[in-house]
Design an enzyme around this catalytic site. Structure first.
Site, PDB file in Angstrom:
ATOM      1  N   HIS A 100       0.837  -1.205   0.000  1.00  0.00           N
ATOM      2  CA  HIS A 100       0.000   0.000   0.000  1.00  0.00           C
ATOM      3  C   HIS A 100       0.869   1.250   0.000  1.00  0.00           C
ATOM      4  O   HIS A 100       1.993   1.231   0.489  1.00  0.00           O
ATOM      5  CB  HIS A 100      -0.943   0.015   1.211  1.00  0.00           C
ATOM      6  CG  HIS A 100      -0.246  -0.241   2.507  1.00  0.00           C
ATOM      7  ND1 HIS A 100       0.082  -1.507   2.939  1.00  0.00           N
ATOM      8  CD2 HIS A 100       0.223   0.600   3.461  1.00  0.00           C
ATOM      9  CE1 HIS A 100       0.701  -1.451   4.097  1.00  0.00           C
ATOM     10  NE2 HIS A 100       0.822  -0.165   4.439  1.00  0.00           N
ATOM     11  N   HIS A 102       0.838   5.153   1.288  1.00  0.00           N
ATOM     12  CA  HIS A 102       0.184   6.163   2.132  1.00  0.00           C
ATOM     13  C   HIS A 102       0.254   7.521   1.440  1.00  0.00           C
ATOM     14  O   HIS A 102       1.319   7.929   0.973  1.00  0.00           O
ATOM     15  CB  HIS A 102       0.925   6.336   3.460  1.00  0.00           C
ATOM     16  CG  HIS A 102       0.928   5.158   4.368  1.00  0.00           C
ATOM     17  ND1 HIS A 102       0.081   5.046   5.451  1.00  0.00           N
ATOM     18  CD2 HIS A 102       1.698   4.037   4.387  1.00  0.00           C
ATOM     19  CE1 HIS A 102       0.341   3.909   6.098  1.00  0.00           C
ATOM     20  NE2 HIS A 102       1.315   3.289   5.481  1.00  0.00           N
TER      21      HIS A 102
HETATM   22  P1  5GP Z   1       1.955   0.202   7.340  1.00  0.00           P
HETATM   23  O1  5GP Z   1       2.463   0.411   8.728  1.00  0.00           O
HETATM   24  O2  5GP Z   1       1.870  -1.273   6.978  1.00  0.00           O
HETATM   25  O3  5GP Z   1       2.700   0.998   6.309  1.00  0.00           O
HETATM   26  O4  5GP Z   1       0.496   0.795   7.310  1.00  0.00           O
HETATM   27  C1  5GP Z   1      -0.649   0.055   7.560  1.00  0.00           C
HETATM   28  C2  5GP Z   1      -1.766   1.034   7.763  1.00  0.00           C
HETATM   29  O5  5GP Z   1      -2.987   0.341   7.672  1.00  0.00           O
HETATM   30  C3  5GP Z   1      -1.728   1.736   9.122  1.00  0.00           C
HETATM   31  O6  5GP Z   1      -1.559   3.128   8.932  1.00  0.00           O
HETATM   32  C4  5GP Z   1      -3.082   1.386   9.740  1.00  0.00           C
HETATM   33  O7  5GP Z   1      -3.671   2.477  10.405  1.00  0.00           O
HETATM   34  C5  5GP Z   1      -3.905   0.972   8.545  1.00  0.00           C
HETATM   35  N1  5GP Z   1      -4.931  -0.024   8.838  1.00  0.00           N
HETATM   36  C6  5GP Z   1      -4.754  -1.183   9.539  1.00  0.00           C
HETATM   37  N2  5GP Z   1      -5.913  -1.867   9.588  1.00  0.00           N
HETATM   38  C7  5GP Z   1      -6.829  -1.141   8.886  1.00  0.00           C
HETATM   39  C8  5GP Z   1      -8.221  -1.340   8.591  1.00  0.00           C
HETATM   40  O8  5GP Z   1      -8.844  -2.330   8.972  1.00  0.00           O
HETATM   41  N3  5GP Z   1      -8.835  -0.377   7.854  1.00  0.00           N
HETATM   42  C9  5GP Z   1      -8.159   0.717   7.406  1.00  0.00           C
HETATM   43  N4  5GP Z   1      -8.856   1.597   6.672  1.00  0.00           N
HETATM   44  N5  5GP Z   1      -6.860   0.951   7.686  1.00  0.00           N
HETATM   45  C10 5GP Z   1      -6.207   0.030   8.418  1.00  0.00           C
END
Ligand code: 5GP
Ligand code: ZN
Length: 143
Positions: A100, A102
């Site tokens: 993903h 951001h």
């Molecule tokens: P990472 O740390 O992997 O780059 O980011 C994962 C992101 O996914 C985090 O910012 C977290 O808030 C978001 N996230 C985790 N679970 C969910 C969910 O169930 N729904 C949504 N919309 N975001 C999520």
């Protein structure tokens, strides 16, 4: 992938705040809202991280970034900039293992969002820098 939270979101099995969808990608609000409008852009195809992309998938996902960036600027005219972040693997702070991107609108530097990149240049001579670049270049040649 059955056990992936983002696959479930894409398939509508888990509710979300969708902002965009087309054949290849899905975008929705990150529940954490690091800042207002914090959005995640994901490929519909389950890939864990950037190492699983091919050029075609990268083109379809990354080419959507400017469109979303401009939409966020239009939607939140008080925003003054945008951070675009893509974490890959645990060591790089990835916590959800469906790739993903951001998109984090920035309204002020005086918020809870921080990126700190220490300047370590004093530890790298010109020769060391040349060697690092050559090593990467060699890896690209072999790719
Ligand atoms: P990472 O740390 O992997 O780059 O980011 C994962 C992101 O996914 C985090 O910012 C977290 O808030 C978001 N996230 C985790 N679970 C969910 C969910 O169930 N729904 C949504 N919309 N975001 C999520
Ligand atoms: Zn997935």
């Amino acid at each position: 992938m059955t056990d992936c939270i983002f696959c479930k979101i894409i398939q509508g099995e888990i509710p979300t705040n969708k902002v965009y969808e087309d054949d290849d990608v899905f975008a929705f609000l990150d529940t954490s809202q690091a800042t207002k409008g914090h959005t995640l852009l994901v490929p519909k195809k389950h890939v864990q991280d950037i190492y699983e992309y091919d050029s075609e998938l990268a083109a379809s996902v990354f080419s959507r970034v400017p469109k979303l960036a401009k939409a966020l600027e239009t939607a939140f005219s008080e925003s003054e900039g945008l951070n675009i972040i893509n974490n890959n693997r645990e060591v790089a702070y990835q916590t959800v293992f469906h790739s993903h991107i951001h998109l984090i609108p920035r309204y002020t530097t005086d918020d809870d969002f921080k990126i700190f990149m220490k300047n370590n240049s004093e530890h790298y001579s010109d020769e060391a820098m040349q060697e690092i670049a050559a090593t990467i270049n060699q890896a690209l040649t072999n790719a």
